[in-house]
Design a protein around this motif. Structure first.
Motif, mmCIF file in Angstrom:
data_model
loop_
_atom_site.group_PDB
_atom_site.id
_atom_site.type_symbol
_atom_site.label_atom_id
_atom_site.label_comp_id
_atom_site.label_asym_id
_atom_site.label_seq_id
_atom_site.Cartn_x
_atom_site.Cartn_y
_atom_site.Cartn_z
ATOM 1 N N ASN A 295 0.479 -4.811 -4.063
ATOM 2 C CA ASN A 295 0.711 -6.183 -4.501
ATOM 3 C C ASN A 295 1.546 -6.925 -3.443
ATOM 4 O OD1 ASN A 295 2.346 -8.371 -6.152
ATOM 5 N ND2 ASN A 295 0.585 -7.803 -7.400
ATOM 6 N N PRO A 296 1.290 -8.202 -3.231
ATOM 7 C CA PRO A 296 2.022 -8.965 -2.207
ATOM 8 C C PRO A 296 3.544 -8.881 -2.322
ATOM 9 C CG PRO A 296 0.156 -10.246 -2.999
ATOM 10 C CD PRO A 296 0.214 -9.022 -3.860
ATOM 11 N N VAL A 297 4.055 -8.757 -3.549
ATOM 12 C CA VAL A 297 5.518 -8.722 -3.715
ATOM 13 C C VAL A 297 6.134 -7.459 -3.109
ATOM 14 C CG1 VAL A 297 5.430 -10.113 -5.817
ATOM 15 C CG2 VAL A 297 5.432 -7.628 -6.011
ATOM 16 N N ASN A 298 5.331 -6.422 -2.889
ATOM 17 C CA ASN A 298 5.847 -5.152 -2.368
ATOM 18 C C ASN A 298 5.583 -4.949 -0.884
ATOM 19 O OD1 ASN A 298 4.685 -3.896 -5.461
ATOM 20 N ND2 ASN A 298 6.840 -4.126 -4.939
ATOM 21 N N ILE A 316 6.951 10.045 13.526
ATOM 22 C CA ILE A 316 7.182 11.354 12.919
ATOM 23 C C ILE A 316 5.874 12.062 12.579
ATOM 24 C CG2 ILE A 316 8.205 12.566 10.942
ATOM 25 C CD1 ILE A 316 10.340 10.352 10.873
ATOM 26 N N TYR A 317 4.907 11.318 12.043
ATOM 27 C CA TYR A 317 3.658 11.942 11.577
ATOM 28 C C TYR A 317 2.440 11.594 12.433
ATOM 29 C CZ TYR A 317 6.437 13.032 7.457
ATOM 30 O OH TYR A 317 7.410 13.516 6.607
ATOM 31 N N ASP A 318 2.661 10.743 13.445
ATOM 32 C CA ASP A 318 1.557 10.321 14.314
ATOM 33 C C ASP A 318 0.432 9.682 13.505
ATOM 34 O OD1 ASP A 318 0.301 9.882 16.702
ATOM 35 O OD2 ASP A 318 -0.644 11.859 16.799
ATOM 36 N N VAL A 319 0.839 8.875 12.521
ATOM 37 C CA VAL A 319 -0.121 8.179 11.659
ATOM 38 C C VAL A 319 0.040 6.676 11.854
ATOM 39 C CG1 VAL A 319 -0.835 7.701 9.293
ATOM 40 C CG2 VAL A 319 -0.132 10.008 9.934
ATOM 41 N N GLU A 320 -1.060 6.003 12.100
ATOM 42 C CA GLU A 320 -1.045 4.541 12.158
ATOM 43 C C GLU A 320 -1.334 3.995 10.760
ATOM 44 O OE1 GLU A 320 -3.660 3.062 15.172
ATOM 45 O OE2 GLU A 320 -3.144 4.707 16.538
ATOM 46 N N VAL A 321 -0.606 2.951 10.395
ATOM 47 C CA VAL A 321 -0.708 2.420 9.032
ATOM 48 C C VAL A 321 -1.044 0.931 9.065
ATOM 49 C CG1 VAL A 321 0.468 2.058 6.836
ATOM 50 C CG2 VAL A 321 0.969 4.106 8.195
ATOM 51 N N LYS A 322 -2.038 0.577 8.286
ATOM 52 C CA LYS A 322 -2.408 -0.823 8.093
ATOM 53 C C LYS A 322 -2.053 -1.189 6.652
ATOM 54 C CE LYS A 322 -6.471 -3.871 8.199
ATOM 55 N NZ LYS A 322 -7.945 -3.904 8.386
ATOM 56 N N VAL A 323 -1.231 -2.216 6.466
ATOM 57 C CA VAL A 323 -0.787 -2.619 5.126
ATOM 58 C C VAL A 323 -1.502 -3.909 4.730
ATOM 59 C CG1 VAL A 323 1.188 -3.192 3.663
ATOM 60 C CG2 VAL A 323 1.459 -1.541 5.531
ATOM 61 N N VAL A 324 -2.125 -3.884 3.558
ATOM 62 C CA VAL A 324 -2.931 -5.018 3.096
ATOM 63 C C VAL A 324 -2.473 -5.469 1.712
ATOM 64 C CG1 VAL A 324 -5.270 -5.780 2.499
ATOM 65 C CG2 VAL A 324 -4.921 -4.186 4.404
ATOM 66 N N ALA A 325 -2.295 -6.769 1.549
ATOM 67 C CA ALA A 325 -1.913 -7.321 0.251
ATOM 68 C C ALA A 325 -3.126 -7.390 -0.668
ATOM 69 C CB ALA A 325 -1.320 -8.716 0.432
ATOM 70 N N ASP A 326 -2.942 -6.957 -1.905
ATOM 71 C CA ASP A 326 -4.030 -6.949 -2.890
ATOM 72 C C ASP A 326 -3.441 -7.299 -4.261
ATOM 73 O OD1 ASP A 326 -6.103 -6.457 -4.636
ATOM 74 O OD2 ASP A 326 -6.706 -4.571 -3.709
ATOM 75 N N GLU A 327 -3.725 -8.524 -4.707
ATOM 76 C CA GLU A 327 -3.158 -8.994 -5.971
ATOM 77 C C GLU A 327 -3.702 -8.254 -7.185
ATOM 78 O OE1 GLU A 327 -3.595 -13.183 -6.224
ATOM 79 O OE2 GLU A 327 -2.053 -13.607 -4.693
ATOM 80 N N LYS A 328 -4.786 -7.513 -7.008
ATOM 81 C CA LYS A 328 -5.347 -6.755 -8.127
ATOM 82 C C LYS A 328 -4.506 -5.514 -8.458
ATOM 83 C CE LYS A 328 -10.132 -8.162 -7.191
ATOM 84 N NZ LYS A 328 -11.481 -7.683 -6.802
ATOM 85 N N PRO A 331 2.384 -4.784 -9.369
ATOM 86 C CA PRO A 331 3.632 -4.597 -8.612
ATOM 87 C C PRO A 331 4.216 -3.209 -8.864
ATOM 88 C CG PRO A 331 3.607 -6.760 -9.645
ATOM 89 C CD PRO A 331 2.408 -6.021 -10.179
ATOM 90 N N GLY A 332 4.700 -2.580 -7.807
ATOM 91 C CA GLY A 332 5.263 -1.247 -7.928
ATOM 92 C C GLY A 332 4.268 -0.138 -7.691
#
Length: 349
Positions: A295-298, A316-328, A331-332
């Motif tokens: 959720n966008p709030v997080n 630390i983990y050699d992981v690339e992360v893409k963060v995407v907002a999804d209102e569906k 929250p939490g």
């Protein structure tokens, strides 16, 4: 849903019978003189003129000191000043903060006091005595039960990093407070403030404050325990002011300790980081790129302060992360999806 607004009125050290080793309320509140009824009205009018929402819930909060320890005549004057706005339907309720040993059956109900917060700090009697609090955990239990029985909203304030307090002491304090069923909680990491007994102890190497990282680690465990019992943590860390700022910065009265202007975000971001790492570890394959939808709030807390979480996952983990907002997504909550595994990278190469 109504937007909640708090109008803070600081009454520094007013009503307190003694000075705790860590406390200088005039510094913490940024206010050196005592407040008057006239100033209460002026403060409320100023805040009301700046609130934008029509659909709002407004509460006047008397912070600092020990409100129920003030002379009754002064209590009446300050409360009446706030109550006048309740009668005009401009303010909805009043909140006060006080000591556990200053609560009795004469708690003022007629002025629409809705919430009473107790400065507990610790439930360990040795630590309370060590900090010269002047009350015991038994006082906390009696006051909490009386407040709930009188149908006020009960709030607790606790501290992390008090002299001789360990992580276990603070976990035990949290568990003891949970049993008393507060609705709201504030968590304050101890800062060494100028003009306090604690400053003397710090200068004499008798007290070593927590680092920011240590305070974050302790606080996130405490917040997790409160969250599991649906007890709302309404503040983590002191409010940034001219006097509560980086040690050595301009007018700052902070000598040492785990100060950070975004301390709450550090705690919540660290909690999110742990959750995302745990989810990634559940995959039965080594991942290279994942997408986290939330959720966008997080989103800000998932990314972390100054993108700290994204960088840590990569380092630390050699992981690339893409963060995407999804209102569906509620929250939490969040969802992690694999976008690329190491096997796929190898095959492409």
């Amino acid at each position: 849903m109504k937007k909640e607004y708090i109008i803070p009125i600081f009454v520094p050290h007013l009503g307190c019978p003694n000075s705790c080793t860590f406390c200088n309320q005039k510094t913490i509140s940024g206010q050196a003189k005592q407040v008057t009824a006239k100033e209460v009205k002026e403060t409320i009018e100023y805040y009301l003129s700046n609130f934008k929402d029509d659909n709002k819930y407004v509460e006047v909060a008397f912070f600092g000191g020990s409100f129920t320890g003030i002379e009754e005549e002064v209590q009446e004057e300050l409360l009446q000043a706030a109550f006048d706005f309740i009668k005009q339907k401009k303010v909805n309720s009043i909140r006060i903060s006080t000591r556990p040993d200053y609560i009795d059956k004469k708690i003022l109900k007629k002025y629409k006091v809705k919430t009473i917060e107790l400065g507990v700090q610790s439930t360990n009697d040795y630590i309370l005595a060590r900090c010269q609090r002047g009350h015991t955990f038994e006082d906390v239990k009696k006051a909490s039960k009386l407040i709930r029985r009188k149908h006020f909203i009960l709030g607790h304030q606790m501290m992390v990093g008090l002299p001789e307090s360990t992580k276990l002491d603070e976990i035990n304090t949290t568990k003891s407070l949970i049993k008393l069923k507060p609705k709201i909680v504030r968590i304050y990491p101890v800062l060494v403030i100028k003009g306090t007994k604690l400053e003397e102890e710090y200068r004499n190497n008798e007290y070593i404050p927590l680092t920011v990282n240590q305070a974050v680690e302790r606080c996130k465990e405490i917040v997790t325990l409160f969250n599991k019992k649906n007890i709302r943590v309404i503040r983590i860390g002191l409010q940034n002011t001219n006097t509560i700022d980086e040690p050595g910065h301009n007018e700052s009265e902070v000598v040492a300790g785990p100060y950070h202007p975004a301390f709450r975000q550090l705690v919540e971001s660290s909690m999110w980081y742990d959750s995302v790492v745990e989810e990634i570890k559940q995959f039965n394959t080594k991942v290279k790129l994942v997408q986290v939808r939330a959720n966008p709030v997080n989103i800000n807390n998932i990314i972390g302060h100054k993108k700290e979480n994204i960088e840590k996952l990569n380092q630390i983990y050699d992981v690339e992360v893409k963060v995407v907002a999804d209102e569906k997504i509620k929250p939490g909550h969040f969802k992690v999806e694999i976008l690329k595994t190491y096997d796929e990278c190898i095959n492409v190469n």
